[in-house]
Design a protein around this motif. Sequence first.
Motif, PDB file in Angstrom:
ATOM      1  N   ILE A  14       0.837  -1.201   0.000  1.00  0.00           N
ATOM      2  CA  ILE A  14       0.000   0.000   0.000  1.00  0.00           C
ATOM      3  C   ILE A  14       0.870   1.248   0.000  1.00  0.00           C
ATOM      4  CG2 ILE A  14      -1.658   1.341   1.376  1.00  0.00           C
ATOM      5  CD1 ILE A  14      -2.826  -1.396   2.270  1.00  0.00           C
ATOM      6  N   PHE A  15       1.936   1.234   0.811  1.00  0.00           N
ATOM      7  CA  PHE A  15       2.847   2.375   0.859  1.00  0.00           C
ATOM      8  C   PHE A  15       3.526   2.592  -0.488  1.00  0.00           C
ATOM      9  CE2 PHE A  15       7.088   4.141   1.809  1.00  0.00           C
ATOM     10  CZ  PHE A  15       6.689   5.342   2.344  1.00  0.00           C
ATOM     11  N   GLN A  18       1.140   4.308  -2.800  1.00  0.00           N
ATOM     12  CA  GLN A  18       0.982   5.709  -2.418  1.00  0.00           C
ATOM     13  C   GLN A  18       2.170   6.545  -2.869  1.00  0.00           C
ATOM     14  OE1 GLN A  18       0.481   5.467   1.815  1.00  0.00           O
ATOM     15  NE2 GLN A  18      -1.750   5.372   1.667  1.00  0.00           N
ATOM     16  N   PHE A  21       2.001   6.985  -6.650  1.00  0.00           N
ATOM     17  CA  PHE A  21       0.919   7.925  -6.945  1.00  0.00           C
ATOM     18  C   PHE A  21       1.361   9.360  -6.649  1.00  0.00           C
ATOM     19  CE2 PHE A  21      -2.988  10.188  -5.701  1.00  0.00           C
ATOM     20  CZ  PHE A  21      -3.682  10.082  -6.894  1.00  0.00           C
ATOM     21  N   ALA A  22       2.062   9.568  -5.545  1.00  0.00           N
ATOM     22  CA  ALA A  22       2.547  10.911  -5.202  1.00  0.00           C
ATOM     23  C   ALA A  22       3.554  11.406  -6.235  1.00  0.00           C
ATOM     24  CB  ALA A  22       3.171  10.897  -3.816  1.00  0.00           C
ATOM     25  N   THR A  72       9.545   3.339   6.950  1.00  0.00           N
ATOM     26  CA  THR A  72       8.207   3.758   6.542  1.00  0.00           C
ATOM     27  C   THR A  72       7.397   4.291   7.707  1.00  0.00           C
ATOM     28  OG1 THR A  72       7.437   1.482   6.740  1.00  0.00           O
ATOM     29  CG2 THR A  72       8.076   2.222   4.567  1.00  0.00           C
TER      30      THR A  72
END
Length: 73
Positions: A14-15, A18, A21-22, A72
């Motif tokens: 998931i990280f 993200q 996507f960023a 993380t």
Amino acid sequence: MNEVILPRKRWQQIFNVQMIFALIVTILEMIPKRGHTAGNIFQLVFLCLVIGLNFYIQFKRKNPSKLNHEITR
């Protein structure tokens, strides 16, 4: 209500999504601007370094789960 507990590997996936996507959003944000400000360029470089470090630790280290989890966090 049942509580869902995801394993560490799922949280890492998931990280990763993200972070990618960023990166895409940052690049798309820079495209329409003619004059790239230093803040946008710094943000893009810093994000690339964090993503690179994240993937390096995941795929090149012998035991990535401990160190990568701490980074993380």
